[in-house]
Scaffold this motif. Structure first.
Motif, short mmCIF file in Angstrom:
data_model
loop_
_atom_site.label_atom_id
_atom_site.label_comp_id
_atom_site.label_asym_id
_atom_site.label_seq_id
_atom_site.Cartn_x
_atom_site.Cartn_y
_atom_site.Cartn_z
N UNK A 176 -7.91 15.38 62.99
CA UNK A 176 -8.24 15.57 61.68
C UNK A 176 -9.70 16.10 61.43
N UNK A 177 -10.56 15.60 62.34
CA UNK A 177 -11.81 16.16 62.32
C UNK A 177 -11.90 17.50 62.78
N UNK A 178 -11.17 18.10 63.75
CA UNK A 178 -10.93 19.50 64.11
C UNK A 178 -10.50 20.27 63.04
N UNK A 179 -9.69 19.37 61.94
CA UNK A 179 -9.11 20.42 60.72
C UNK A 179 -10.20 20.69 60.04
N UNK A 180 -11.07 19.86 59.60
CA UNK A 180 -12.29 20.04 58.61
C UNK A 180 -13.43 21.06 59.31
N UNK A 181 -13.43 20.84 60.77
CA UNK A 181 -14.46 21.59 61.50
C UNK A 181 -13.87 23.01 61.43
N UNK A 182 -12.80 23.36 61.41
CA UNK A 182 -12.28 24.88 61.83
C UNK A 182 -11.87 25.45 60.80
N UNK A 183 -12.00 24.86 59.45
CA UNK A 183 -11.37 25.64 58.17
C UNK A 183 -12.71 25.64 57.32
N UNK A 184 -12.50 26.87 56.32
CA UNK A 184 -13.28 26.51 55.08
C UNK A 184 -12.85 25.60 53.94
N UNK A 185 -13.71 25.35 53.12
CA UNK A 185 -13.52 24.58 52.19
C UNK A 185 -12.30 25.05 51.34
N UNK A 186 -12.29 26.24 51.08
CA UNK A 186 -11.21 27.11 50.25
C UNK A 186 -9.68 26.63 50.95
N UNK A 187 -9.53 26.29 52.26
CA UNK A 187 -8.06 26.35 52.97
C UNK A 187 -7.37 25.55 51.98
N UNK A 188 -6.00 25.96 52.21
CA UNK A 188 -4.88 25.14 51.68
C UNK A 188 -3.94 25.14 52.93
N UNK A 189 -4.41 25.24 53.97
CA UNK A 189 -3.42 25.11 55.37
C UNK A 189 -2.89 23.73 55.35
N UNK A 190 -1.71 23.83 55.66
CA UNK A 190 -0.89 22.40 55.65
C UNK A 190 -0.58 22.23 57.31
N UNK A 191 -0.83 20.98 57.79
CA UNK A 191 -0.44 20.69 59.05
C UNK A 191 0.02 19.38 59.20
N UNK A 202 0.99 14.19 57.12
CA UNK A 202 0.73 15.66 56.62
C UNK A 202 -0.71 15.68 56.16
N UNK A 203 -1.45 16.77 56.65
CA UNK A 203 -2.77 17.17 56.06
C UNK A 203 -2.59 18.43 55.65
N UNK A 204 -3.47 18.48 54.10
CA UNK A 204 -3.37 19.76 53.45
C UNK A 204 -4.62 19.88 52.29
N UNK A 205 -5.37 21.09 52.92
CA UNK A 205 -6.40 21.43 52.08
C UNK A 205 -5.95 21.64 50.41
N UNK A 206 -6.69 21.30 49.60
CA UNK A 206 -6.40 21.82 48.09
C UNK A 206 -7.39 23.03 47.66
N UNK A 207 -8.09 23.70 48.51
CA UNK A 207 -8.95 24.75 48.16
C UNK A 207 -10.08 24.48 47.61
N UNK A 208 -10.50 23.36 47.71
CA UNK A 208 -11.74 22.93 47.09
C UNK A 208 -12.74 22.12 47.83
N UNK A 209 -12.44 21.77 49.32
CA UNK A 209 -13.02 20.57 49.95
C UNK A 209 -12.18 19.45 50.00
N UNK A 210 -11.14 19.38 49.18
CA UNK A 210 -10.61 17.97 49.15
C UNK A 210 -9.06 18.14 50.18
N UNK A 211 -8.94 17.07 51.03
CA UNK A 211 -7.91 17.33 51.70
C UNK A 211 -6.87 15.93 51.33
N UNK A 212 -5.71 16.37 51.20
CA UNK A 212 -4.54 15.20 50.95
C UNK A 212 -4.08 14.94 52.35
#
Length: 289
Positions: free
Chosen positions: A179-194, A211-221
């Motif tokens: 989970x930390x790698x996800x936010x370390x390796x993505x931009x705040x704008x990401x919507x990538x889903x893993x 399931x982890x998915x960025x919302x494009x604004x720094x929020x991760x569901x």
């Protein structure tokens, strides 16, 4: 050894130990009505926080790849260096807290063994000539763990329950690392889903994929959600021009002169009624970043 990503002409760099600390801060929020806070929780959080403490030396010195002219990313580090640095970190944590040290050791050995079958998609590629040496290290570490465990069994009740708790805590260490790698390796704008996991919500339950998915604004569901509340977390990074540097001293100078930036993310549960269950066939792999 850094966590790195290439974006918009820059190389974004996160120190391994900074990533480790950030993961540990989030781990302290583990547990809610669905996900039980496990036994040895304090030691678990310490293990997450310090699972990469052995990499402080490499973060400071900056490992350099003369062929690419760039810092060595964490997935490309020399295997013997990997063993050396992780070994130092394991010893350091074990001295402070034997249970946390055991979890760090399991995390370390798991990187050479498909995480003990927990995640067959991720394991370090071991050169044929180094395989006997790595096998010997894995066996010697597992023998050492027997002595560590025996001291803890005496204080913790049935051996089977201790082992069950230990492996549940190992699952959480792996999830928090990713989970930390996800936010370390993505931009705040990401919507990538893993999809990451499995992790058991309860000691007696089956593991679930998360399931982890960025919302494009720094929020991760995160779904299902394992934390006690929404969690705000900060990734500390630097960025340097994404070019081929002529020498170790040149890239070292660029990194030393780069200012630290703090990027804020937020982990949140899914909106009630929404779910990512249709994506159960996907799986997490570091190679996707």
């Amino acid at each position: 050894m850094f966590i790195t990503r290439h974006y918009d002409g820059y190389l974004y760099i996160v120190n391994q130990y900074d990533h480790s600390i950030q993961a540990g801060e989030v781990a302290k929020h583990w547990g809610n009505d669905q996900f039980k806070r496990p036994d040895y929780f304090k030691s678990l959080c310490l293990a997450v926080e310090k699972h990469d403490i052995g990499w402080v030396e490499s973060d400071t010195k900056v490992l350099f790849n003369a062929e690419t002219g760039q810092p060595v990313p964490f997935l490309s580090v020399n295997l013997l260096q990997h063993v050396d640095f992780y070994g130092k970190g394991y010893e350091k944590v074990k001295e402070e807290d034997p249970y946390a040290g055991l979890l760090v050791g399991m995390h370390w050995m798991g990187l050479y063994t498909s995480r003990f079958g927990y995640d067959p998609s991720f394991t370090f590629k071991i050169p044929e000539e180094l395989a006997p040496k790595i096998d010997e290290k894995i066996i010697s570490m597992q023998k050492e763990w027997v002595d560590l465990k025996m001291e803890m069994w005496k204080k913790s009740g049935p051996r089977s329950q201790f082992e069950n708790n230990l492996w549940m805590n190992y699952e959480i260490v792996q999830f928090m690392d990713r989970l930390s790698q996800y936010v370390s390796m993505h931009k705040l704008e990401t919507t990538n889903k893993l999809i990451m996991g499995p992790v058991r919500p309860l000691l007696e339950s089956k593991g679930v994929m998360i399931t982890v998915q960025g919302q494009g604004n720094g929020t991760v569901v995160v779904d299902p959600y394992p934390f006690d509340s929404e969690v705000e977390t900060t990734v500390v990074l630097r960025k340097i021009p994404d070019i081929q540097y002529e020498s170790h001293s040149a890239v070292y100078k660029a990194i030393e002169e780069a200012e630290f930036e703090r990027v804020t993310w937020k982990f949140v549960p899914p909106i009630q009624g929404e779910s990512f269950k249709t994506l159960e066939t996907e799986s997490f792999s570091c190679k996707k970043f």
